[in-house]
Design a protein around this motif. Structure first.
Motif, PDB file in Angstrom:
ATOM      1  N   LEU A   1     -26.814   7.911  38.690  1.00 34.07           N
ATOM      2  CA  LEU A   1     -26.508   7.747  37.271  1.00 34.07           C
ATOM      3  C   LEU A   1     -25.001   7.653  37.061  1.00 34.07           C
ATOM      4  O   LEU A   1     -24.530   6.814  36.288  1.00 34.07           O
ATOM      5  CB  LEU A   1     -27.091   8.893  36.449  1.00 34.07           C
ATOM      6  N   ALA A   2     -24.236   8.470  37.762  1.00 31.59           N
ATOM      7  CA  ALA A   2     -22.771   8.438  37.631  1.00 31.59           C
ATOM      8  C   ALA A   2     -22.229   7.062  37.997  1.00 31.59           C
ATOM      9  O   ALA A   2     -21.374   6.510  37.294  1.00 31.59           O
ATOM     10  CB  ALA A   2     -22.136   9.509  38.520  1.00 31.59           C
ATOM     11  N   ARG A   3     -22.744   6.481  39.069  1.00 35.77           N
ATOM     12  CA  ARG A   3     -22.297   5.155  39.509  1.00 35.77           C
ATOM     13  C   ARG A   3     -22.619   4.103  38.445  1.00 35.77           C
ATOM     14  O   ARG A   3     -21.779   3.278  38.083  1.00 35.77           O
ATOM     15  CB  ARG A   3     -22.965   4.785  40.840  1.00 35.77           C
ATOM     16  N   THR A   4     -23.821   4.161  37.916  1.00 31.85           N
ATOM     17  CA  THR A   4     -24.231   3.189  36.901  1.00 31.85           C
ATOM     18  C   THR A   4     -23.390   3.325  35.633  1.00 31.85           C
ATOM     19  O   THR A   4     -22.935   2.321  35.074  1.00 31.85           O
ATOM     20  CB  THR A   4     -25.726   3.364  36.566  1.00 31.85           C
ATOM     21  N   LEU A   5     -23.169   4.550  35.185  1.00 29.01           N
ATOM     22  CA  LEU A   5     -22.361   4.747  33.978  1.00 29.01           C
ATOM     23  C   LEU A   5     -20.922   4.287  34.192  1.00 29.01           C
ATOM     24  O   LEU A   5     -20.327   3.662  33.304  1.00 29.01           O
ATOM     25  CB  LEU A   5     -22.400   6.217  33.545  1.00 29.01           C
ATOM     26  N   ARG A   6     -20.372   4.556  35.355  1.00 31.15           N
ATOM     27  CA  ARG A   6     -19.014   4.105  35.678  1.00 31.15           C
ATOM     28  C   ARG A   6     -18.932   2.580  35.613  1.00 31.15           C
ATOM     29  O   ARG A   6     -18.014   2.015  35.016  1.00 31.15           O
ATOM     30  CB  ARG A   6     -18.630   4.626  37.061  1.00 31.15           C
ATOM     31  N   GLU A   7     -19.913   1.898  36.217  1.00 29.04           N
ATOM     32  CA  GLU A   7     -19.933   0.431  36.191  1.00 29.04           C
ATOM     33  C   GLU A   7     -20.012  -0.099  34.767  1.00 29.04           C
ATOM     34  O   GLU A   7     -19.336  -1.065  34.413  1.00 29.04           O
ATOM     35  CB  GLU A   7     -21.133  -0.095  36.983  1.00 29.04           C
ATOM     36  N   GLN A   8     -20.843   0.530  33.946  1.00 28.04           N
ATOM     37  CA  GLN A   8     -21.000   0.061  32.568  1.00 28.04           C
ATOM     38  C   GLN A   8     -19.737   0.305  31.752  1.00 28.04           C
ATOM     39  O   GLN A   8     -19.320  -0.548  30.972  1.00 28.04           O
ATOM     40  CB  GLN A   8     -22.224   0.715  31.914  1.00 28.04           C
ATOM     41  N   LEU A   9     -19.107   1.447  31.922  1.00 31.76           N
ATOM     42  CA  LEU A   9     -17.859   1.719  31.204  1.00 31.76           C
ATOM     43  C   LEU A   9     -16.752   0.771  31.651  1.00 31.76           C
ATOM     44  O   LEU A   9     -15.929   0.352  30.837  1.00 31.76           O
ATOM     45  CB  LEU A   9     -17.442   3.176  31.395  1.00 31.76           C
ATOM     46  N   ASP A  10     -16.746   0.415  32.933  1.00 26.72           N
ATOM     47  CA  ASP A  10     -15.738  -0.522  33.449  1.00 26.72           C
ATOM     48  C   ASP A  10     -15.908  -1.926  32.877  1.00 26.72           C
ATOM     49  O   ASP A  10     -14.969  -2.715  32.888  1.00 26.72           O
ATOM     50  CB  ASP A  10     -15.775  -0.580  34.978  1.00 26.72           C
ATOM     51  N   SER A  11     -17.100  -2.244  32.356  1.00 20.79           N
ATOM     52  CA  SER A  11     -17.325  -3.576  31.782  1.00 20.79           C
ATOM     53  C   SER A  11     -16.856  -3.666  30.331  1.00 20.79           C
ATOM     54  O   SER A  11     -17.032  -4.689  29.679  1.00 20.79           O
ATOM     55  CB  SER A  11     -18.809  -3.952  31.883  1.00 20.79           C
ATOM     56  N   SER A  12     -16.246  -2.589  29.821  1.00 23.57           N
ATOM     57  CA  SER A  12     -15.657  -2.527  28.472  1.00 23.57           C
ATOM     58  C   SER A  12     -16.626  -2.882  27.345  1.00 23.57           C
ATOM     59  O   SER A  12     -16.329  -3.720  26.495  1.00 23.57           O
ATOM     60  CB  SER A  12     -14.430  -3.434  28.397  1.00 23.57           C
ATOM     61  N   PRO A  13     -17.769  -2.219  27.281  1.00 24.03           N
ATOM     62  CA  PRO A  13     -18.670  -2.470  26.147  1.00 24.03           C
ATOM     63  C   PRO A  13     -18.138  -1.773  24.897  1.00 24.03           C
ATOM     64  O   PRO A  13     -17.208  -0.969  24.969  1.00 24.03           O
ATOM     65  CB  PRO A  13     -19.972  -1.808  26.610  1.00 24.03           C
ATOM     66  N   SER A  14     -18.730  -2.074  23.760  1.00 19.52           N
ATOM     67  CA  SER A  14     -18.347  -1.363  22.540  1.00 19.52           C
ATOM     68  C   SER A  14     -19.101  -0.042  22.438  1.00 19.52           C
ATOM     69  O   SER A  14     -18.626   0.901  21.810  1.00 19.52           O
ATOM     70  CB  SER A  14     -18.633  -2.218  21.307  1.00 19.52           C
ATOM     71  N   MET A  15     -20.286   0.034  23.076  1.00 21.10           N
ATOM     72  CA  MET A  15     -21.055   1.267  23.055  1.00 21.10           C
ATOM     73  C   MET A  15     -21.937   1.381  24.288  1.00 21.10           C
ATOM     74  O   MET A  15     -22.341   0.369  24.871  1.00 21.10           O
ATOM     75  CB  MET A  15     -21.905   1.375  21.789  1.00 21.10           C
ATOM     76  N   VAL A  16     -22.188   2.626  24.682  1.00 17.55           N
ATOM     77  CA  VAL A  16     -23.121   2.938  25.768  1.00 17.55           C
ATOM     78  C   VAL A  16     -24.108   3.959  25.217  1.00 17.55           C
ATOM     79  O   VAL A  16     -23.713   5.007  24.704  1.00 17.55           O
ATOM     80  CB  VAL A  16     -22.405   3.509  27.009  1.00 17.55           C
ATOM     81  N   ILE A  17     -25.377   3.609  25.294  1.00 15.63           N
ATOM     82  CA  ILE A  17     -26.446   4.495  24.861  1.00 15.63           C
ATOM     83  C   ILE A  17     -27.214   4.912  26.106  1.00 15.63           C
ATOM     84  O   ILE A  17     -27.716   4.053  26.842  1.00 15.63           O
ATOM     85  CB  ILE A  17     -27.388   3.781  23.870  1.00 15.63           C
ATOM     86  N   VAL A  18     -27.295   6.202  26.359  1.00 19.77           N
ATOM     87  CA  VAL A  18     -28.006   6.704  27.534  1.00 19.77           C
ATOM     88  C   VAL A  18     -29.348   7.271  27.067  1.00 19.77           C
ATOM     89  O   VAL A  18     -29.397   8.280  26.366  1.00 19.77           O
ATOM     90  CB  VAL A  18     -27.195   7.785  28.280  1.00 19.77           C
ATOM     91  N   ASP A  19     -30.416   6.585  27.434  1.00 22.51           N
ATOM     92  CA  ASP A  19     -31.765   6.949  27.014  1.00 22.51           C
ATOM     93  C   ASP A  19     -32.397   7.847  28.074  1.00 22.51           C
ATOM     94  O   ASP A  19     -32.705   7.405  29.177  1.00 22.51           O
ATOM     95  CB  ASP A  19     -32.586   5.681  26.814  1.00 22.51           C
ATOM     96  N   LEU A  20     -32.591   9.108  27.730  1.00 17.33           N
ATOM     97  CA  LEU A  20     -33.145  10.096  28.657  1.00 17.33           C
ATOM     98  C   LEU A  20     -34.598  10.441  28.334  1.00 17.33           C
ATOM     99  O   LEU A  20     -35.133  11.425  28.849  1.00 17.33           O
ATOM    100  CB  LEU A  20     -32.290  11.365  28.630  1.00 17.33           C
ATOM    101  N   VAL A  21     -35.253   9.638  27.505  1.00 13.32           N
ATOM    102  CA  VAL A  21     -36.626   9.926  27.093  1.00 13.32           C
ATOM    103  C   VAL A  21     -37.577   9.953  28.288  1.00 13.32           C
ATOM    104  O   VAL A  21     -38.519  10.731  28.325  1.00 13.32           O
ATOM    105  CB  VAL A  21     -37.098   8.917  26.019  1.00 13.32           C
ATOM    106  N   GLY A  22     -37.314   9.142  29.309  1.00  6.91           N
ATOM    107  CA  GLY A  22     -38.199   9.060  30.466  1.00  6.91           C
ATOM    108  C   GLY A  22     -37.975  10.126  31.524  1.00  6.91           C
ATOM    109  O   GLY A  22     -38.608  10.089  32.585  1.00  6.91           O
TER     110      GLY A  22
END
Length: 144
Positions: A60-81
């Motif tokens: 998860l840390a690797r995936t979040l790092r990659e997504q933040l590095d892509s400079s999005p306007s928002m990151v939503i982390v869905d933990l329902v599953g």
């Protein structure tokens, strides 16, 4: 799970399924985590399912790092599953939230399990993240 977000195009960026084995009570059992990333414009929805603990948190840390590095306007982390949430693995979410804040990226969680909300309360992190009951609610609330 399909999200109905207000933007017309949803693109799945990556789907990972990682299965490991570890011993619990002297017996081996499978641990799995699934991390999916959906992209709509400059928003990222990271869906996590399975067990989030010290063995699976690095994925998860690797995936979040990659997504933040892509400079999005928002990151939503869905933990329902999630089936299991180790309080020690929350540091991954805290670190990602701090990185997002330093880059002016909106960072929020989707979480409906009372059991997991209680873990956030017990660790003093309930107020550390905006928490929503669905990805579409988070998207609408966090939209710039």
């Amino acid at each position: 799970m399909i999200y109905f977000l207000p933007i017309a195009t949803i693109k799945v960026i990556r789907t990972d399924l990682r299965i490991q084995r570890r011993r619990r009570n002297g017996r081996e059992h499978a641990i799995d985590i699934s991390v999916d990333v959906d992209s709509t414009g400059r928003a990222r929805a990271v869906r996590v399912a399975g067990e989030l603990d010290s063995y699976t948190a690095p994925e998860l840390a690797r995936t979040l790092r990659e997504q933040l590095d892509s400079s999005p306007s928002m990151v939503i982390v869905d933990l329902v599953g999630l089936d299991f949430l180790d309080p020690a693995s929350l540091s991954v979410l805290v670190k990602a939230s701090k990185q997002a804040r330093s880059r002016n990226i909106s960072f929020s969680l989707v979480l409906i399990s009372e059991r997991f909300l209680k873990i956030l309360e017990q660790t003093g992190l309930r107020g550390a993240f905006p928490i929503y009951s669905s990805a579409s609610e988070a998207f609408t609330a966090e939209e710039p």
